[in-house]
Design a protein around this motif. Structure first.
Motif, short mmCIF file in Angstrom:
data_model
loop_
_atom_site.label_atom_id
_atom_site.label_comp_id
_atom_site.label_asym_id
_atom_site.label_seq_id
_atom_site.Cartn_x
_atom_site.Cartn_y
_atom_site.Cartn_z
N HIS A 102 0.86 -1.18 0.00
CA HIS A 102 0.00 0.00 0.00
C HIS A 102 0.89 1.23 0.00
O HIS A 102 2.12 1.11 0.02
N ASP A 106 5.74 4.54 5.07
CA ASP A 106 6.73 3.56 5.54
C ASP A 106 6.82 2.35 4.62
O ASP A 106 7.47 1.36 4.96
N HIS A 107 6.19 2.43 3.44
CA HIS A 107 6.24 1.32 2.47
C HIS A 107 6.66 1.78 1.08
O HIS A 107 7.14 0.98 0.29
N ASP A 197 0.31 -4.21 5.61
CA ASP A 197 -0.41 -3.66 6.77
C ASP A 197 -1.90 -4.04 6.74
O ASP A 197 -2.74 -3.32 7.27
N HIS A 242 4.95 -5.09 10.58
CA HIS A 242 5.42 -4.25 11.69
C HIS A 242 5.46 -4.97 13.03
O HIS A 242 5.78 -4.35 14.05
ZN LIG Z 1 3.13 0.43 7.64
#
Ligand SMILES: [Zn+2]
Length: 255
Positions: A102, A106-107, A197, A242
């Protein structure tokens, strides 16, 4: 056929309270890994997720804005994605396919390492990344995406068997974001289900708990149930991106 090998490549580590990651979470601060996963398949090298943008190592607030102050970052220049890929014997130019779970910050930070790859992403994700709802715009960095408009993107609103051999199954698991996806990886000795996520912590998987910035919580729960069903029916090990315990307990090189 199976994929041959998978490496879990470390990236930034963010600190955040459990309450940000799941409804029902408390104020306990967690150290969250932000890894990418590199998979070797006879038909080419596949990367699942690209971590954070390396610009945050020197100037996190400059690149991410205020959110960088709320999510303290630990990351070193020896752990950037390009160096991690070199560390296992490849170059970024060897990566043929990039699957983006997604479009959160952080990706998506490392997309531009791979200008010649083919990118797979869930339908509706890119539109949302360019113009997210105002209350969660902090989680998207437009500059991670602007240079990629001319890239070879394949947007999918359904599952696909990437190479037609069952080794890598792209699973459309929306809810956290409009186009969230997961990847089921069949290796010679085990199956790993990379969730991105779709779910954030083991506790959230057990409780089928959504998180505060899911775009569609009802759909998110359906996707979490789907992850659990595939885990049980296909004897897969779930790897939640995570989850600190997943990061600690699963081997970072699997064959
Ligand atoms: Zn994330």
């Amino acid at each position: 056929m199976n994929a041959r090998k998978m490496w879990a490549l470390p990236g930034a580590e963010l600190t955040a309270p459990a309450s940000l990651l799941m409804h029902g979470g408390d104020a306990t601060l967690l150290q969250l890994p932000c890894p990418s996963f590199l998979i070797e398949h006879p038909k080419g090298l596949v990367l699942f997720d690209t971590g954070c943008n390396a610009k945050i190592i020197d100037d996190a607030v400059g690149y991410w804005g205020q959110i960088a102050q709320a999510l303290p970052i630990k990351w070193s220049k020896t752990e950037t994605l390009d160096r991690q890929i070199e560390g296992v014997g490849y170059k970024t130019s060897n990566v043929k396919y990039v699957i983006l779970s997604h479009s959160h910050l952080d990706h998506s930070g490392g997309l531009t390492y791979f200008p010649n790859a083919k990118f797979l992403v869930g339908a509706h994700e890119l539109q949302y990344a360019y113009w997210p709802d105002p209350d969660r715009r902090w989680a998207f960095i437009l500059n991670d995406f602007l240079p990629t408009r001319g890239y070879d993107w394949l947007e999918l609103d359904h599952d696909i068997d990437l190479f037609g051999d069952g080794a890598l199954q792209f699973l459309y698991t929306p809810g956290h974001t409009p186009g969230e996806c997961s990847l089921l990886v069949s290796l010679p000795n085990r199956r790993i289900l990379l969730t991105g996520d779709t779910v954030h912590l083991r506790a959230a998987l057990n409780q089928e708990a959504t998180m505060p910035i899911d775009t569609d919580p009802i759909t998110a729960v359906r996707s979490i149930k789907r992850i659990k069903a595939i885990r049980d029916m296909q004897d897969a090990t779930v790897w939640i991106t995570h989850d600190p315990d997943d990061w600690k307990e699963h081997p970072h090189r699997i064959e």
